[in-house]
Design a protein around this motif. Sequence first.
Motif, PDB file in Angstrom:
ATOM      1  N   LEU A  23     -54.327 -70.851  74.543  1.00 50.07           N
ATOM      2  CA  LEU A  23     -55.816 -70.258  74.547  1.00 50.07           C
ATOM      3  C   LEU A  23     -56.284 -69.967  75.757  1.00 50.07           C
ATOM      4  N   ALA A  24     -55.956 -70.792  76.753  1.00 50.59           N
ATOM      5  CA  ALA A  24     -56.601 -70.459  78.273  1.00 50.59           C
ATOM      6  C   ALA A  24     -56.188 -69.457  78.818  1.00 50.59           C
ATOM      7  N   SER A  25     -54.554 -69.022  78.210  1.00 44.54           N
ATOM      8  CA  SER A  25     -54.468 -67.724  78.825  1.00 44.54           C
ATOM      9  C   SER A  25     -55.180 -66.374  78.215  1.00 44.54           C
ATOM     10  N   ILE A  26     -55.394 -66.662  76.859  1.00 49.86           N
ATOM     11  CA  ILE A  26     -55.907 -65.686  76.148  1.00 49.86           C
ATOM     12  C   ILE A  26     -57.383 -65.468  76.565  1.00 49.86           C
ATOM     13  N   ILE A  27     -57.944 -66.454  76.859  1.00 50.03           N
ATOM     14  CA  ILE A  27     -59.552 -66.314  77.521  1.00 50.03           C
ATOM     15  C   ILE A  27     -59.594 -65.709  78.766  1.00 50.03           C
ATOM     16  N   ARG A  28     -58.550 -65.917  79.674  1.00 42.06           N
ATOM     17  CA  ARG A  28     -58.690 -65.590  81.022  1.00 42.06           C
ATOM     18  C   ARG A  28     -58.853 -63.882  80.951  1.00 42.06           C
ATOM     19  N   ARG A  29     -58.207 -63.480  80.013  1.00 39.52           N
ATOM     20  CA  ARG A  29     -58.235 -61.785  80.002  1.00 39.52           C
ATOM     21  C   ARG A  29     -59.551 -61.173  79.608  1.00 39.52           C
ATOM     22  N   ILE A  30     -60.284 -61.948  79.053  1.00 40.09           N
ATOM     23  CA  ILE A  30     -61.661 -61.437  78.667  1.00 40.09           C
ATOM     24  C   ILE A  30     -62.781 -62.071  79.421  1.00 40.09           C
ATOM     25  N   ALA A  31     -62.745 -63.152  80.360  1.00 38.29           N
ATOM     26  CA  ALA A  31     -63.687 -63.982  80.786  1.00 38.29           C
ATOM     27  C   ALA A  31     -64.723 -63.378  81.631  1.00 38.29           C
ATOM     28  N   ASP A  32     -64.409 -62.355  82.160  1.00 39.33           N
ATOM     29  CA  ASP A  32     -65.180 -61.565  83.044  1.00 39.33           C
ATOM     30  C   ASP A  32     -66.173 -60.794  82.134  1.00 39.33           C
ATOM     31  N   GLU A  33     -66.135 -60.621  81.099  1.00 40.85           N
ATOM     32  CA  GLU A  33     -66.776 -59.818  80.223  1.00 40.85           C
ATOM     33  C   GLU A  33     -67.981 -60.661  79.605  1.00 40.85           C
ATOM     34  N   TYR A  34     -68.120 -61.982  79.690  1.00 44.40           N
ATOM     35  CA  TYR A  34     -69.040 -62.725  79.023  1.00 44.40           C
ATOM     36  C   TYR A  34     -69.426 -63.796  80.022  1.00 44.40           C
ATOM     37  N   ASP A  35     -70.704 -64.354  79.514  1.00 38.39           N
ATOM     38  CA  ASP A  35     -71.248 -65.375  80.433  1.00 38.39           C
ATOM     39  C   ASP A  35     -71.011 -66.762  79.717  1.00 38.39           C
ATOM     40  N   LEU A  36     -70.534 -66.822  78.402  1.00 37.46           N
ATOM     41  CA  LEU A  36     -70.309 -68.147  77.838  1.00 37.46           C
ATOM     42  C   LEU A  36     -69.509 -67.870  76.506  1.00 37.46           C
ATOM     43  N   VAL A  37     -68.344 -68.586  76.639  1.00 38.10           N
ATOM     44  CA  VAL A  37     -67.308 -68.572  75.528  1.00 38.10           C
ATOM     45  C   VAL A  37     -67.687 -70.102  74.879  1.00 38.10           C
ATOM     46  N   ILE A  38     -67.624 -70.023  73.445  1.00 38.50           N
ATOM     47  CA  ILE A  38     -67.826 -71.134  72.711  1.00 38.50           C
ATOM     48  C   ILE A  38     -66.678 -71.142  71.697  1.00 38.50           C
ATOM     49  N   VAL A  39     -65.864 -72.465  71.847  1.00 40.65           N
ATOM     50  CA  VAL A  39     -64.799 -72.648  71.031  1.00 40.65           C
ATOM     51  C   VAL A  39     -65.146 -73.540  69.661  1.00 40.65           C
ATOM     52  N   ASP A  40     -65.306 -72.972  68.618  1.00 37.77           N
ATOM     53  CA  ASP A  40     -65.389 -74.177  67.742  1.00 37.77           C
ATOM     54  C   ASP A  40     -64.242 -74.540  67.241  1.00 37.77           C
TER      55      ASP A  40
END
Length: 332
Positions: free
Chosen positions: A184-201
């Motif tokens: 999951l960390a590798s997935i989020i790294r690809r889009i992290a720069d486009e968002y201010d916050l990622v919430i994982v439910d």
Amino acid sequence: MSTSEAEQSGLPELPGLEVPEQLLKPTSSGPSRQQEPAPNNPPAEGSKPGDIRSAEAVSTRNYQKFPIPAPLSGHGPARVIAMCNQKGGVGKTTTSINLAASLAGYGRRVLCIDFDPQGALSAGLGLTTHNVSTIYDLLIGRISDPHQAIQPTEFENLDVIPANIDLSAAEVHLVTEVAREQILASIIRRIADEYDLVIVDCQPSLGLLTVNALTASHGVMIPLECEYFALRGVALLIETIDKVRSRLNPSLELDGILPTMFDGRTLHSREVLDRVFEVFGDKVFDTVIGRTVKFPDASVAGVPIVEFAPNHPAAQAYRQLARELVARGAAA
């Protein structure tokens, strides 16, 4: 808290709440952001985190205690927060939806990742979860670009990667994968720069999916129902967080514990909330979410309560939680 201290407080002793000291260190600000000067809207007197630490005070608190967040001059990189509790029905999904919607309303770009096979977060935002790409497809490598799974919502600045029952097979598939805790960390790294916050439910378990979420996150929020059995289970979750920190993700922090489903009319609810304040101190959010039938009504409508009933005390509480999270440095 010792037995003698519990007896002096007049509250029942609740076992198994030893908290590792390293989890109680001050929360860092996470990835840096550039903010515009704060508006002239200082918090009310006595509104600093930790000033109100009793159940009796909860019923009298106002919902304008933290300033409106200053506008951002840019977006990203995202800070990742795992919404986690192995007990079900404590308000994880409700909090994920409404916190995300509140922060989006303050101009933050937010991505919610539905990491529960029940797909409640996706349904709660009125999204389609069948015959579409989901987080499961990304986890098993069926698709490689996270953008293929991201669905925009009707609410500005709020996107979702949905989930459905297929996700229940993910743990079996991932158990033989290399670095399975970090997918999951590798997935989020690809889009992290486009968002201010990622919430994982997260789903209500401490299995491989939850460990993935904790490994990918900068912080953890623990929604905690004001009920005895929910309180007892926190010790096991705290232990899991500590293990992930020491073995997989040294930067993981406990952002805070959010009391939910508080009913000030019952002695039991007040006793549990008082004990949470005493054990976890300033790691407990000042914001407390009350119990109300408006939450299921909003879920049926497929919209956050901050949109469904914006003037309701529960909606005001979630907007305050968003402001408090920014004030604590846990969100941009």
